[in-house]
Write a protein that holds these residues in place. Sequence first.
Motif, PDB file in Angstrom:
ATOM      1  N   SER A   1      16.951   7.544  20.979  1.00 30.46           N
ATOM      2  CA  SER A   1      15.643   6.968  21.351  1.00 30.46           C
ATOM      3  C   SER A   1      14.490   7.918  21.051  1.00 30.46           C
ATOM      4  N   LYS A   2      14.562   8.557  19.900  1.00 33.77           N
ATOM      5  CA  LYS A   2      13.485   9.438  19.483  1.00 33.77           C
ATOM      6  C   LYS A   2      13.708   9.860  18.044  1.00 33.77           C
ATOM      7  N   GLY A   3      12.621   9.966  17.300  1.00 38.43           N
ATOM      8  CA  GLY A   3      12.722  10.446  15.932  1.00 38.43           C
ATOM      9  C   GLY A   3      11.386  10.379  15.227  1.00 38.43           C
ATOM     10  N   VAL A   4      11.288  11.117  14.138  1.00 37.35           N
ATOM     11  CA  VAL A   4      10.066  11.141  13.337  1.00 37.35           C
ATOM     12  C   VAL A   4      10.436  10.935  11.873  1.00 37.35           C
ATOM     13  N   VAL A   5       9.777   9.981  11.238  1.00 34.60           N
ATOM     14  CA  VAL A   5       9.902   9.774   9.801  1.00 34.60           C
ATOM     15  C   VAL A   5       8.563  10.115   9.166  1.00 34.60           C
ATOM     16  N   LEU A   6       8.607  10.954   8.145  1.00 38.35           N
ATOM     17  CA  LEU A   6       7.403  11.305   7.393  1.00 38.35           C
ATOM     18  C   LEU A   6       7.658  10.961   5.929  1.00 38.35           C
ATOM     19  N   ASN A   7       7.001   9.929   5.454  1.00 39.80           N
ATOM     20  CA  ASN A   7       7.133   9.509   4.068  1.00 39.80           C
ATOM     21  C   ASN A   7       6.053  10.147   3.212  1.00 39.80           C
ATOM     22  N   VAL A   8       6.435  10.558   2.023  1.00 37.25           N
ATOM     23  CA  VAL A   8       5.443  11.072   1.080  1.00 37.25           C
ATOM     24  C   VAL A   8       5.116   9.949   0.101  1.00 37.25           C
ATOM     25  N   ALA A   9       3.955   9.357   0.290  1.00 42.90           N
ATOM     26  CA  ALA A   9       3.466   8.305  -0.592  1.00 42.90           C
ATOM     27  C   ALA A   9       2.614   8.962  -1.679  1.00 42.90           C
ATOM     28  N   SER A  10       1.476   8.411  -1.997  1.00 45.24           N
ATOM     29  CA  SER A  10       0.598   8.971  -3.028  1.00 45.24           C
ATOM     30  C   SER A  10      -0.684   8.162  -3.042  1.00 45.24           C
ATOM     31  N   ILE A  11      -1.764   8.787  -3.507  1.00 51.06           N
ATOM     32  CA  ILE A  11      -2.973   7.999  -3.704  1.00 51.06           C
ATOM     33  C   ILE A  11      -2.758   6.943  -4.790  1.00 51.06           C
ATOM     34  N   GLU A  12      -1.737   7.132  -5.624  1.00 54.30           N
ATOM     35  CA  GLU A  12      -1.414   6.131  -6.639  1.00 54.30           C
ATOM     36  C   GLU A  12      -0.894   4.833  -6.004  1.00 54.30           C
ATOM     37  N   GLY A  13      -0.509   4.902  -4.738  1.00 52.02           N
ATOM     38  CA  GLY A  13      -0.113   3.706  -4.023  1.00 52.02           C
ATOM     39  C   GLY A  13      -1.266   3.016  -3.331  1.00 52.02           C
ATOM     40  N   LEU A  14      -2.452   3.609  -3.428  1.00 50.66           N
ATOM     41  CA  LEU A  14      -3.647   3.059  -2.785  1.00 50.66           C
ATOM     42  C   LEU A  14      -4.669   2.564  -3.795  1.00 50.66           C
ATOM     43  N   LEU A  15      -4.487   2.941  -5.048  1.00 50.45           N
ATOM     44  CA  LEU A  15      -5.484   2.678  -6.081  1.00 50.45           C
ATOM     45  C   LEU A  15      -4.851   2.051  -7.307  1.00 50.45           C
ATOM     46  N   GLY A  16      -5.692   1.529  -8.195  1.00 56.17           N
ATOM     47  CA  GLY A  16      -5.240   1.224  -9.538  1.00 56.17           C
ATOM     48  C   GLY A  16      -5.137   2.529 -10.328  1.00 56.17           C
ATOM     49  N   HIS A  17      -4.575   2.440 -11.502  1.00 54.47           N
ATOM     50  CA  HIS A  17      -4.391   3.630 -12.346  1.00 54.47           C
ATOM     51  C   HIS A  17      -5.502   3.670 -13.383  1.00 54.47           C
ATOM     52  N   HIS A  18      -6.088   4.846 -13.608  1.00 52.20           N
ATOM     53  CA  HIS A  18      -7.212   4.953 -14.544  1.00 52.20           C
ATOM     54  C   HIS A  18      -6.773   4.524 -15.934  1.00 52.20           C
ATOM     55  N   PRO A  19      -7.521   3.627 -16.583  1.00 48.99           N
ATOM     56  CA  PRO A  19      -7.085   3.086 -17.883  1.00 48.99           C
ATOM     57  C   PRO A  19      -7.053   4.114 -19.002  1.00 48.99           C
ATOM     58  N   ASP A  20      -7.704   5.263 -18.817  1.00 50.57           N
ATOM     59  CA  ASP A  20      -7.671   6.304 -19.846  1.00 50.57           C
ATOM     60  C   ASP A  20      -6.362   7.083 -19.843  1.00 50.57           C
ATOM     61  N   ARG A  21      -5.561   6.915 -18.779  1.00 53.91           N
ATOM     62  CA  ARG A  21      -4.315   7.664 -18.662  1.00 53.91           C
ATOM     63  C   ARG A  21      -3.126   6.752 -18.907  1.00 53.91           C
ATOM     64  N   LEU A  22      -2.025   7.367 -19.322  1.00 57.30           N
ATOM     65  CA  LEU A  22      -0.809   6.605 -19.553  1.00 57.30           C
ATOM     66  C   LEU A  22      -0.381   5.921 -18.258  1.00 57.30           C
ATOM     67  N   GLY A  23      -0.035   4.643 -18.340  1.00 52.43           N
ATOM     68  CA  GLY A  23       0.273   3.862 -17.154  1.00 52.43           C
ATOM     69  C   GLY A  23       1.538   4.315 -16.444  1.00 52.43           C
ATOM     70  N   THR A  24       1.528   4.147 -15.123  1.00 53.11           N
ATOM     71  CA  THR A  24       2.700   4.475 -14.293  1.00 53.11           C
ATOM     72  C   THR A  24       2.916   3.326 -13.301  1.00 53.11           C
ATOM     73  N   ILE A  25       3.059   2.113 -13.836  1.00 50.98           N
ATOM     74  CA  ILE A  25       3.058   0.930 -12.982  1.00 50.98           C
ATOM     75  C   ILE A  25       4.186   0.931 -11.952  1.00 50.98           C
ATOM     76  N   ALA A  26       5.371   1.402 -12.324  1.00 53.45           N
ATOM     77  CA  ALA A  26       6.473   1.416 -11.357  1.00 53.45           C
ATOM     78  C   ALA A  26       6.198   2.414 -10.235  1.00 53.45           C
ATOM     79  N   TYR A  27       5.649   3.568 -10.592  1.00 52.29           N
ATOM     80  CA  TYR A  27       5.334   4.585  -9.575  1.00 52.29           C
ATOM     81  C   TYR A  27       4.268   4.061  -8.625  1.00 52.29           C
ATOM     82  N   ASN A  28       3.194   3.489  -9.178  1.00 51.94           N
ATOM     83  CA  ASN A  28       2.137   2.946  -8.325  1.00 51.94           C
ATOM     84  C   ASN A  28       2.681   1.857  -7.393  1.00 51.94           C
ATOM     85  N   THR A  29       3.499   0.985  -7.949  1.00 52.33           N
ATOM     86  CA  THR A  29       4.088  -0.087  -7.155  1.00 52.33           C
ATOM     87  C   THR A  29       4.971   0.477  -6.057  1.00 52.33           C
ATOM     88  N   SER A  30       5.780   1.471  -6.407  1.00 60.80           N
ATOM     89  CA  SER A  30       6.704   2.051  -5.426  1.00 60.80           C
ATOM     90  C   SER A  30       5.953   2.735  -4.292  1.00 60.80           C
TER      91      SER A  30
END
Length: 260
Positions: A141-170
């Motif tokens: 009845s106790k525990g802590v989960v800390l996930n490492v997400a990314s700002i790439e999960g909060l934003l679109g990906h800049h079109p000047d950079r190579l796309g990372t659609i799976a990473y952003n989606t994940s």
Amino acid sequence: MTSSLARLFELSGRVAIVTGGSRGLGAQIATALGEYGATIALVARKREELELAVADLAARGIAAAAFPTDLGDEHAAPALVERALERFGRVDILVNNAGATWGARAEDYPLESWNKVIDLNVTGLFLLTQAVARRAFLPQSKGVVLNVASIEGLLGHHPDRLGTIAYNTSKGAVVNMTRALAAEWGPHNIRVNALAPGFFPSKMTAGTVVEYGEKIVAHTPLGKLGGDTDLMGPALLLASDAGGHITGQVIVIDGGATII
């Protein structure tokens, strides 16, 4: 004498599983938790890198052990948890940092690469979290989960950079998985939060930093990339009793890049 406030950050007697912990952001988080007393179960695929990381932690006076595991294997999580429990007798903190990326334009994105990224970043993360909850967090009845997400999960990906659609989606999935698990497991005194780093120099981001680093820094209000200690404070806050009333939240560590 240790103040009552300082004791809120103390992790002595607790065991933390840290995935992707042999280098980069995972090693940074493992160091922070270990310096405040946690025993570290360090997880990554490559045994040699893990052993070097464990030796580095030991040199800092941190108790740690290596658990070589491929979390992209759907059967790996329960076995890992059992090994950690056999070794330490308990698990109190889970840091889900292991991840992968792949760069390609969305219209050309290979299915094999999509599956590899999603299998590790989403499915593997969930299966390990589920296994830890079943065997450790829910029974105690106790525990802590800390996930490492990314700002790439909060934003679109800049079109000047190579796309990372799976990473952003994940990483977007990790953000909402964090909220959903926090809501479901809150009544069991299990806290689930996430960090969303911006660009930090690492093996995963090396190519991006070399090609776009100057532009990234120029569009970051603090004018720098993430550093060797920048995740330590936020991770310690969320993993310790100092963050005892924080759950379902995402802390962005990006030097202000997402505010402009």
